[in-house]
Design an enzyme around this catalytic site. Structure first.
Site, PDB file in Angstrom:
ATOM      1  N   ALA A  79      98.476  97.192 -22.600  1.00  0.00           N
ATOM      2  CA  ALA A  79      98.921  97.643 -23.813  1.00  0.00           C
ATOM      3  C   ALA A  79      99.144  99.275 -23.927  1.00  0.00           C
ATOM      4  O   ALA A  79      99.905  99.643 -24.544  1.00  0.00           O
ATOM      5  CB  ALA A  79      97.760  97.368 -24.996  1.00  0.00           C
ATOM      6  N   THR A  80      98.279 100.192 -23.078  1.00  0.00           N
ATOM      7  CA  THR A  80      98.516 101.338 -23.333  1.00  0.00           C
ATOM      8  C   THR A  80      99.834 101.919 -22.649  1.00  0.00           C
ATOM      9  O   THR A  80     100.559 102.463 -23.004  1.00  0.00           O
ATOM     10  CB  THR A  80      97.467 102.147 -22.155  1.00  0.00           C
ATOM     11  N   GLN A 192      94.434  94.213 -31.052  1.00  0.00           N
ATOM     12  CA  GLN A 192      93.515  93.744 -31.368  1.00  0.00           C
ATOM     13  C   GLN A 192      93.734  92.426 -32.250  1.00  0.00           C
ATOM     14  O   GLN A 192      92.703  91.845 -32.457  1.00  0.00           O
ATOM     15  CB  GLN A 192      92.547  94.902 -32.179  1.00  0.00           C
ATOM     16  N   SER A 212      98.351  92.220 -26.564  1.00  0.00           N
ATOM     17  CA  SER A 212      97.410  92.349 -25.132  1.00  0.00           C
ATOM     18  C   SER A 212      96.843  90.940 -24.850  1.00  0.00           C
ATOM     19  O   SER A 212      96.390  90.233 -25.680  1.00  0.00           O
ATOM     20  CB  SER A 212      96.325  93.398 -25.499  1.00  0.00           C
ATOM     21  N   HIS A 214      94.324  90.408 -22.594  1.00  0.00           N
ATOM     22  CA  HIS A 214      92.898  90.199 -22.694  1.00  0.00           C
ATOM     23  C   HIS A 214      91.874  90.261 -23.776  1.00  0.00           C
ATOM     24  O   HIS A 214      90.829  90.397 -24.047  1.00  0.00           O
ATOM     25  CB  HIS A 214      92.508  91.184 -21.372  1.00  0.00           C
ATOM     26  N   THR A 250     107.224  95.052  -9.535  1.00  0.00           N
ATOM     27  CA  THR A 250     107.370  93.650  -9.349  1.00  0.00           C
ATOM     28  C   THR A 250     106.158  93.028 -10.382  1.00  0.00           C
ATOM     29  O   THR A 250     105.044  93.845 -10.510  1.00  0.00           O
ATOM     30  CB  THR A 250     106.745  93.522  -7.799  1.00  0.00           C
ATOM     31  N   CYS A 335      88.196 102.777 -24.046  1.00  0.00           N
ATOM     32  CA  CYS A 335      89.350 103.548 -23.475  1.00  0.00           C
ATOM     33  C   CYS A 335      88.707 104.937 -23.777  1.00  0.00           C
ATOM     34  O   CYS A 335      89.095 106.043 -22.947  1.00  0.00           O
ATOM     35  CB  CYS A 335      90.600 103.458 -23.830  1.00  0.00           C
TER      36      CYS A 335
END
Length: 399
Positions: A79-80, A192, A212, A214, A250, A335
């Site tokens: 996501a970052t 989120q 995201s 995860h 890739t 983060c």
């Protein structure tokens, strides 16, 4: 074989905002693709085509989750990276026709990736950052957004839900205000919220939107950026034409395939997931309240993520509560957890440095059982009582 005494004790993870356990169906797909699909999805042979089919199927699932077109989905490693592609990629594309005094609007409670990318745009493109104050709940009101928008605003960046205090923003109304008061592009960070709240890009006026893997029981290492048709970006890294040239390199088709399954499962059981996690939150909060007075919840009381509790425990530093026996708890965004300064989100909503240092972030997820959550809540309450008792004894002894 190693002795059982060396095996790690099972830890109850109350840090779901930093990452969720992979759903068993997701894990099965990731492992199978890792074992069976060795080719590069960009290769022009039968094995490459098979790998590309996996990627395309996952892209379709992400698109279905957002009610978007598959051609509007770009995969990134996280996501970052997606946030940076959205902000820096858009402004780099517009760099030669930005009007004098161009501004980017965001809030003081955004994720660090947004704030730092906006600050970088000031350095690289001379953009004027305009930061909205969000009040004690950390919520962006449409009227506050309208007050800072003008014909020089080129981009607004806002989270759908805050990853520390759980507050949910009214992104549909914010989008309507933006389109009524400016020509700005709207970037929404839904990292989120994507696993819990419905997001319909046909109704929400988001031009760029991040989800995201995860955070919705998919694998780490992959995220997606929705890019509405007609919105143009430049790549922020160089080296190939993958993902329509926007993210060279890739693709890991195993992670992408797992993300696709996580998106499908989210679409199929989002409401059940929401209700289960909300019920777990109520049980956990009831347990923690038994630890005594002066415990408060940060963020909006109603408009918040179902599994979030940002709790300030007066007089007890969060550093003393982050791992209680077999319970893992965070004090804020993973983060930013290595930073020594207090959370910028908590400070922005009015907490003092001392209060911020006494604040925990609880993130509950659907893989937790009622028994695990109740036991964790009781353990936290017990430790708060113990630490407060020790503090009281120390004060009495010092008299």
């Amino acid at each position: 074989m190693p002795s059982h005494k060396h095996l790690p004790v099972k830890v109850t993870n109350l840090d779901a905002h930093a990452g969720t356990r992979m759903d068993p169906e997701v894990l099965d797909v990731v492992c199978r693709v890792l074992a069976e699909s060795h080719a590069n999805s960009a290769s022009d042979h039968s094995l490459g085509t098979a790998a590309r089919d996996l990627v395309d199927a996952a892209r379709g699932e992400i698109a279905a989750l957002l009610n978007a077109g598959a051609d509007e989905i770009v995969f990134t490693p996280g996501a970052t990276e997606a946030v940076n592609l959205a902000i820096q990629g858009f402004l780099h594309y517009r760099r030669n026709d930005l009007p004098a005094g161009s501004g980017v609007v965001t809030t003081r409670v955004e994720h660090q990736s947004v704030l730092e990318a906006v600050e970088r745009s000031r350095i690289d493109f001379g953009i004027e950052p305009r930061l909205i104050d969000c009040g004690p709940y950390g919520r962006v009101e449409p009227e506050a957004a309208a007050a800072v928008l003008d014909d020089r605003t080129v981009l607004m960046c806002v989270s759908h839900a805050n990853g520390e205090i759980g507050t949910v923003n009214p992104i549909q109304q914010i989008g309507e205000v933006i389109k009524a008061h400016s020509q700005a592009v709207l970037m929404v960070d839904a990292s989120q919220s994507g696993g819990y709240l419905p997001i319909d890009t046909a109704k929400v006026a988001a031009d760029l939107l991040v989800v995201s893997s995860h955070k919705m029981h998919g694998p780490k290492g992959v995220a997606a950026l929705f890019v509405r048709r007609g919105v143009c970006l430049d790549p922020v890294i160089c080296g190939g034409g993958q993902e329509k040239g926007l993210w060279p390199g890739t693709l890991n088709q195993a992670l992408v395939a797992g993300f696709g399954v996580a998106a499908r499962l989210t679409r199929e059981r989002r409401e059940l997931r929401y209700q289960k996690v909300l019920a777990l939150r109520e049980v956990f909060w009831a347990c923690v309240q038994n630890s005594g007075p002066e415990i408060s919840i940060n963020g909006h009381p109603d408009e918040r993520l179902p599994g979030n509790l940002s709790i300030t425990v007066e007089g007890v530093p969060a550093s003393r509560l982050r791992e209680i026996g077999s319970v893992a708890i965070s004090a804020g965004s993973a983060c930013s957890s290595r930073r020594r300064e207090p959370s910028h989100v908590l400070r922005a909503i009015g907490l003092s440095e001392r209060q911020a240092a006494c604040t925990l972030r609880i993130g509950l997820s659907e893989d937790l059982s009622l028994e695990e959550v109740k036991s964790a809540g009781d353990a936290l309450a017990s430790e708060i009582r113990r630490l407060r008792g020790r503090s009281t004894s120390a004060k009495i002894g010092a008299r």
